[in-house]
Design a protein around this motif. Sequence first.
Motif, PDB file in Angstrom:
ATOM      1  N   ILE A  81       0.841  -1.207   0.000  1.00  0.00           N
ATOM      2  CA  ILE A  81       0.000   0.000   0.000  1.00  0.00           C
ATOM      3  C   ILE A  81       0.870   1.248   0.000  1.00  0.00           C
ATOM      4  CG2 ILE A  81      -1.865   1.220   1.180  1.00  0.00           C
ATOM      5  CD1 ILE A  81      -2.666  -1.465   2.435  1.00  0.00           C
ATOM      6  N   ILE A 157      -8.472   0.163   2.019  1.00  0.00           N
ATOM      7  CA  ILE A 157      -8.489   0.131   0.554  1.00  0.00           C
ATOM      8  C   ILE A 157      -9.905   0.288   0.017  1.00  0.00           C
ATOM      9  CG2 ILE A 157      -8.117  -1.364  -1.447  1.00  0.00           C
ATOM     10  CD1 ILE A 157      -5.698  -2.543   0.124  1.00  0.00           C
ATOM     11  N   TYR A 166      -3.198   7.467  -5.387  1.00  0.00           N
ATOM     12  CA  TYR A 166      -2.518   6.380  -6.087  1.00  0.00           C
ATOM     13  C   TYR A 166      -1.480   6.930  -7.063  1.00  0.00           C
ATOM     14  CZ  TYR A 166      -6.028   2.983  -4.438  1.00  0.00           C
ATOM     15  OH  TYR A 166      -6.842   2.173  -3.664  1.00  0.00           O
ATOM     16  N   VAL A 176      -4.666  -4.496  -3.317  1.00  0.00           N
ATOM     17  CA  VAL A 176      -5.925  -4.065  -3.929  1.00  0.00           C
ATOM     18  C   VAL A 176      -6.650  -5.285  -4.491  1.00  0.00           C
ATOM     19  CG1 VAL A 176      -6.949  -2.781  -5.846  1.00  0.00           C
ATOM     20  CG2 VAL A 176      -5.219  -1.699  -4.410  1.00  0.00           C
TER      21      VAL A 176
END
Length: 326
Positions: A81, A157, A166, A176
């Motif tokens: 992440i 998420i 992002y 994801v």
Amino acid sequence: MEQKEGPISQFMEKNYLHFNAATVVDAAKGYEAHLTAGGKMLISLAGAMSTAELGISLAEMIRQGKVDIISCTGANLEEDIMNLVAHSHYKRIPNYRDLSPQDEWDLLQNKYNRVTDTCIPEEEAFRKIQTHIEKIWKDAETAGERFFPHEYMYKLILSRVLEDEYEIDPKNSWMVAAAERNLPIVVPGWEDSTMGNIFASYVIKGELKASTVKSGIEYMVWLADFYEKNTVGHGIGFFQIGGGIAGDFAMCVAPMLEQDLEKDNIQKWRYYCQITDSTTSYGSYSGCIPNEKITWGKLDIDTPSYFIESDATIVAPLIFSWILNH
């Protein structure tokens, strides 16, 4: 097995004929055969595989149903992440072997944490996630709810609060892909991670209770139930990247059910592959050959086993490419 059509797979078939290279192909074929026979697969992630951007290949494996459960360190859970939201701020240092203590100190003062040749930016990565995950932790506690570490990350998420941040294509994020599929994950030793340390700091300050995040023991109890329910038919295979707690924690569930709970007819892991650069000479778990796992009740005498002594950042994407017929 059908002739491969993808260029990477064809290259491997033509060139990877001996030694570690041949084992790579054998392991890929074994993985494929296990899935074709109806078996399921666990992948364990040790080391800094997320920072190595394994998500580029692993995410597609998850989307195509080629992996059924993941066991990973807390670092791998969060660093995928971090890369997703702070990629442009990462700093690569090709000459990392030549750094002096002063060079390392300078990186720290500039809020860079080095992982081999890659520096993770503290403000853009750690603190950006902390701002959002803190709210999710505290909201859960206020509601009297408790979740596993990976479930909190899934909430982060799926809330989409990070989407505007992002910096890479989200299709290259394995977290994801896992969140969208609600893929089962176990994260042993989660407290040994940046987010685990941050959570502990809130507990020390009296802002959160330790029990708001479910524990490693609770992960093992959950995993035992999952394993029993899914070791029917062709059973579950184990694809181990590196060693350490991510591998051994999950693998121990089979002997625990048989030896400690004294249950009958517990099926052991039905495929095994490990990619490692460790050795066995000093009692290393990370480098122990598959046969040693037979003595611990983890693998069966006829479990197809492969041991690849190489760099996982090179080998794992190749095996995944084979399975995906790239």
